[in-house]
Design an enzyme around this catalytic site. Structure first.
Site, short mmCIF file in Angstrom:
data_model
loop_
_atom_site.label_atom_id
_atom_site.label_comp_id
_atom_site.label_asym_id
_atom_site.label_seq_id
_atom_site.Cartn_x
_atom_site.Cartn_y
_atom_site.Cartn_z
N HIS A 220 0.89 -1.36 0.20
CA HIS A 220 -0.10 0.13 0.03
C HIS A 220 0.85 1.17 0.06
CE1 HIS A 220 0.91 0.68 4.11
NE2 HIS A 220 0.77 -0.66 4.37
N CYS A 233 4.42 -4.24 6.94
CA CYS A 233 3.88 -4.40 5.39
C CYS A 233 4.78 -3.93 4.42
CB CYS A 233 2.81 -3.30 5.53
SG CYS A 233 1.03 -3.98 6.18
#
Length: 343
Positions: A220, A233
C-alpha cells in the site's frame, strides 16, 4: 542501470557548506507508518575545489570552501545534509519526473527528501524508470506464470513480471528490523482503496492489496523514508500502489466467503537487509551494478516455489471457468423465470 555517459567537464555551482562528519549508518526499528530519522555514510570531505556536477552546462562562480560531488561512469553523489545552498541548487536542477526518479532510486518520497544526507543521482536521466532496473528484463523460468511479484529485502525494491517479462519495478519500504515482513511465497487476496490498519486506527492505508490475510500484511501507499520502516507491510509510492492495485488479481471465495476457492497472484518476499550498514543503493558509487540481480539469481529464488505456484495457478483457471459457467446458468434461470406477457 544499464546506461551511462562520460562527464563533459567541470561545472561550477554556488555552494556555501557546513563541515560534514562521516557517520556510520543507523537503522531505526519503528512502528509502521511512523517516520524517524537515521544517518547514513558517504558524506564526502570538504575540499577547496570546484564542484563537479553532471547534466547542466553552465558555469557559476563559487565561494569557498566547496564540496566535491563524487562521480563514476553512471552516478554522482550529492552531499545534501547541512548544505542548504547545494539543496537549493539540486531542486533548481532537477524537477518533475527527473526529481521523482532520483528520489525513487534513493527509496524516498518528496516528503522524506530531507532525511537523506547523500542522494545518488544518475548522470543520465531516463524518462522510462525501467532503464534503472536492477532486476533482469526476462526470466525464462517464469514464462508460464501470468503475473508474479517480487519484494527484495536486500535492495528494498519490488519487481512485477508477466510471463517472464519485467513490466514494472520500484522502491519499497519493508518491515523494520523489529517487525520484519514474512519471507517466502504469498498470494494476493483482497484489496481496498483505503483501509484502516488493525495495528492503529490512525494509519490509513491507501491502495491496499493484502497478501497475507491472517498476518494483515499487504502492499500500500505510505511514507517512504529511505530504509525498512514498516510494521511488516510493503510500503510503496502512491502512484506505484495505485498501479499495482489495478494490476493484481483478488482471490475467489466460496459462497458465504468463509473459505478460499482460488488464490490470487504469487508474491515472493526474499533476502535480508544489511541492518546498520551502508544502504545498498549507496554502493552504486563503487559499482554501478552493485544492486543488479541476474536471471540466474532470480531463477534460483523462484524455483523452490514453482510447483506450488503452478498448482494454485491451475486451480485458479479451473475455478474461474466454473464461476463463468455458474454465472451463465444463473442468467439462464433468471431469464426463464421471467413472467411472459401476451398481447
Amino acid at each position: 542501470m544499464k546506461k551511462s555517459f562520460k562527464l563533459a567537464g567541470l561545472v561550477m555551482i554556488s555552494a556555501i557548506v557546513l563541515q560534514c562528519k562521516k557517520q556510520n549508518e543507523t537503522v531505526s526499528s519503528t512502528p509502521d507508518h511512523t517516520d524517524t530519522t537515521s544517518t547514513v555514510v558517504d558524506d564526502p570531505k570538504q575540499e577547496k575545489d570546484s564542484v563537479e556536477v553532471p547534466k547542466k552546462d553552465t558555469i557559476v562562480k563559487v565561494e569557498r570552501p566547496t564540496v566535491s560531488i563524487k562521480s563514476n561512469s553512471d552516478y554522482s553523489a550529492w552531499p545534501m545534509k547541512g548544505n542548504d545552498s547545494l539543496r537549493k541548487v539540486f531542486l533548481n536542477t532537477y524537477k518533475g519526473e527527473e526529481l521523482h526518479n532520483i528520489l525513487a532510486l534513493n527509496r524516498l518520497d518528496r516528503k522524506n527528501m530531507g532525511q537523506a544526507d547523500t542522494l545518488i543521482v544518475p548522470n543520465k536521466l531516463e524518462s522510462n524508470f525501467l532503464a534503472y532496473s536492477p532486476f533482469p528484463e526476462y526470466v525464462e523460468a517464469m514464462t508460464s506464470i501470468p503475473k508474479i511479484a517480487f519484494f527484495s529485502y536486500p535492495i528494498q525494491a519490488y519487481a512485477l513480471y508477466e510471463n517472464g517479462k519485467l513490466v514494472k519495478w520500484g522502491p519499497t519500504s519493508m518491515g523494520s528490523k523489529a517487525h520484519q515482513t514474512t519471507r517466502g511465497l504469498h498470494f494476493t487476496n483482497w484489496k481496498g482503496k483505503e483501509v484502516i490498519s488493525t495495528v492503529s486506527d490512525e494509519w490509513k492505508l491507501k491502495w491496499n492489496f493484502n497478501i497475507a490475510n491472517q498476518e494483515g500484511i499487504g502492499w500500500h501507499q505510505y511514507s517512504m523514508p529511505g530504509y525498512p520502516a514498516s510494521h511488516s507491510c510493503l510500503r510503496l509510492l502512491e502512484e506505484d500502489a495505485k498501479w499495482m492495485y489495478d494490476w493484481g488479481d483478488q482471490w475467489v471465495l466460496n459462497k458465504g466467503g468463509a473459505t478460499v476457492r482460488a488464490k490470487g497472484n504469487p508474491v515472493i518476499v526474499y533476502g535480508d537487509y544489511p541492518w546498520g550498514q551502508r544502504r545498498p543503493w549507496k554502493k552504486l558509487m563503487d559499482d554501478p551494478k552493485a544492486n543488479d540481480i541476474s536471471e540466474e539469481q532470480l531463477t534460483e529464488i523462484v524455483t523452490p516455489f514453482l510447483a506450488e505456484i503452478k498448482k494454485q495457478q491451475d486451480n485458479r483457471v479451473k475455478v474461474l471457468d466454473e464461476v463463468k459457467k455458474e454465472k451463465e446458468q444463473a442468467k439462464q434461470q433468471q431469464d426463464t423465470a421471467k413472467p411472459k406477457t401476451t398481447i
